[in-house]
Scaffold this active site. Structure first.
Site, short mmCIF file in Angstrom:
data_model
loop_
_atom_site.label_atom_id
_atom_site.label_comp_id
_atom_site.label_asym_id
_atom_site.label_seq_id
_atom_site.Cartn_x
_atom_site.Cartn_y
_atom_site.Cartn_z
N GLU A 60 0.86 -1.14 0.08
CA GLU A 60 0.04 -0.04 -0.04
C GLU A 60 0.90 1.16 0.10
O GLU A 60 1.84 1.32 0.62
CB GLU A 60 -0.93 -0.21 1.10
CG GLU A 60 -1.84 1.11 1.35
CD GLU A 60 -2.50 1.29 2.63
OE1 GLU A 60 -3.55 1.88 2.89
OE2 GLU A 60 -2.00 0.43 3.73
N LYS A 124 -10.09 2.39 -2.92
CA LYS A 124 -10.22 1.86 -1.48
C LYS A 124 -11.78 2.35 -1.10
O LYS A 124 -11.88 3.59 -1.35
CB LYS A 124 -9.22 2.13 -0.64
CG LYS A 124 -9.57 1.82 0.63
CD LYS A 124 -8.26 2.11 1.67
CE LYS A 124 -8.54 1.34 3.05
NZ LYS A 124 -7.36 1.76 4.09
N CYS A 178 -5.47 -2.69 2.45
CA CYS A 178 -5.36 -2.50 4.04
C CYS A 178 -6.59 -2.82 4.99
O CYS A 178 -6.79 -4.00 5.15
CB CYS A 178 -4.83 -1.03 4.45
SG CYS A 178 -3.88 -0.89 5.86
#
Length: 333
Positions: A60, A124, A178
């Site tokens: 990430e 995301k 994540c």
């Protein structure tokens, strides 16, 4: 093994594997960290040449620049793809400069092939409260002055994406970024949409030297066991690890959470669908249903139970009234 067993309890195919490399850049801080981090990932990836790879995964925030604006960086990643003979999944943490898209800062998975970005991207969707956005910022915006809360909310993605590789038999994989690896419903939807491999890109740079990197990596084992699909957990810093479709550990990149390293894994594939992929959170919903029925039964019984009879004082008789003074008199000396 029967066909039914393949459907309900998927196992790795004897001849099915995907050769996936994980690149962990390690801790890079100070002025110009974004550029030096990119160069570090570039150098580690170049070492993978000749390893017969299907996919390379960076962690990430491994790219701190919008690749739409920085075509020079996109060209360097494309050159790396040609060098190693595989597409590279990077993660961009930068403000979007695409005039046709939404403005703001994105956390974005971007697949880059030999000719440049392939067009496969994923933004995301589930952001970290305070870390990536401030809930009810009008009321809680003061948190940015006393901690490390996000000064600006990241832009939230709108849908999940299953990506596929042109080579490797058209291998299909689903990216998660994540915090999203903590949500089983997201991995379930990716597998239901055809993902053969789950790929998590994360960074635990804020938690070096704590229990968090190991705990975060362990979530990938849970997602793999739930869905019957292998999961690759690639970190910028932390613990990068790979788990097979039963949740068993395939390998781990080093033991130092700040270490920069690249590693290659033969990831076993699987087919069939687990009960969780088929029915979702049926165990939780079933438990809640049983609890609701139990509470309803208890309430019903309490309502049906007859009310206790009122307590009636003992009646006084003439004989009892006459005997009471006599008892008092006999008690005198």
């Amino acid at each position: 093994m029967t066909a039914c067993a393949w459907v309900w309890a998927p196992r790795p195919e004897a001849s099915g594997t995907a050769r996936i490399a994980v690149v962990q850049a390690g801790v890079v801080t100070g002025p110009g960290a974004a550029g030096r981090r990119f160069a570090r990932g570039e150098a580690l990836t170049r070492e993978l040449a000749g390893r017969d790879l299907d996919l390379v995964v960076w962690g990430e925030s491994s790219v701190g620049f919008d690749l739409t604006a920085r075509r020079d960086l996109a060209a360097r990643i494309a050159a790396l793809s040609r060098t190693v003979g595989a597409d590279i999944l990077v993660n961009v943490d930068a403000r979007s400069t695409d005039p046709a898209g939404r403005g703001g800062i994105f956390k974005r998975s971007v697949l880059v092939g030999p000719g440049g970005p392939t067009g496969d991207t994923y933004d995301k969707m589930r952001l970290v409260p305070f870390g990536e956005y401030v809930p009810a910022r009008a009321a809680l915006g003061w948190a940015t002055s006393v901690g490390r809360a996000a000064g600006e909310d990241r832009v939230r993605g709108t849908r999940q994406r299953v990506m596929s590789l042109p080579g490797a038999g058209g291998l299909r994989f689903g990216p998660l970024i994540c915090f999203e690896t903590a949500f089983p419903d997201m991995s379930r939807h990716l597998v239901a949409d055809g993902a053969q491999v789950l790929v998590g890109q994360s960074s635990t740079s804020s938690f070096q030297g704590s229990w968090a990197p190991g705990q975060h990596a362990s979530l990938a084992a849970l997602r793999a066991a739930e869905t019957g699909r292998p999961m690759v957990h690639a970190t910028l810093t932390g613990i990068s690890a790979v788990f097979g479709p039963t949740g068993a550990r395939v390998g781990e990149v080093g033991t130092a959470t700040d270490r920069g390293e690249a590693a290659v894994y033969d990831v076993p594939l699987a087919r069939g669908r687990t009960l969780y992929v088929r029915f979702g959170d049926w165990a939780v919903h079933g438990a809640l249903a049983v609890l609701a029925l139990f509470c309803a039964a208890r309430l019903y019984r309490s309502l049906r139970r007859p009310a206790p009879a009122p307590r009636v004082p003992r009646a006084r008789t003439a004989r009892a009234s006459a005997e009471r003074p006599a008892r008092r008199a006999s008690a005198r000396p």
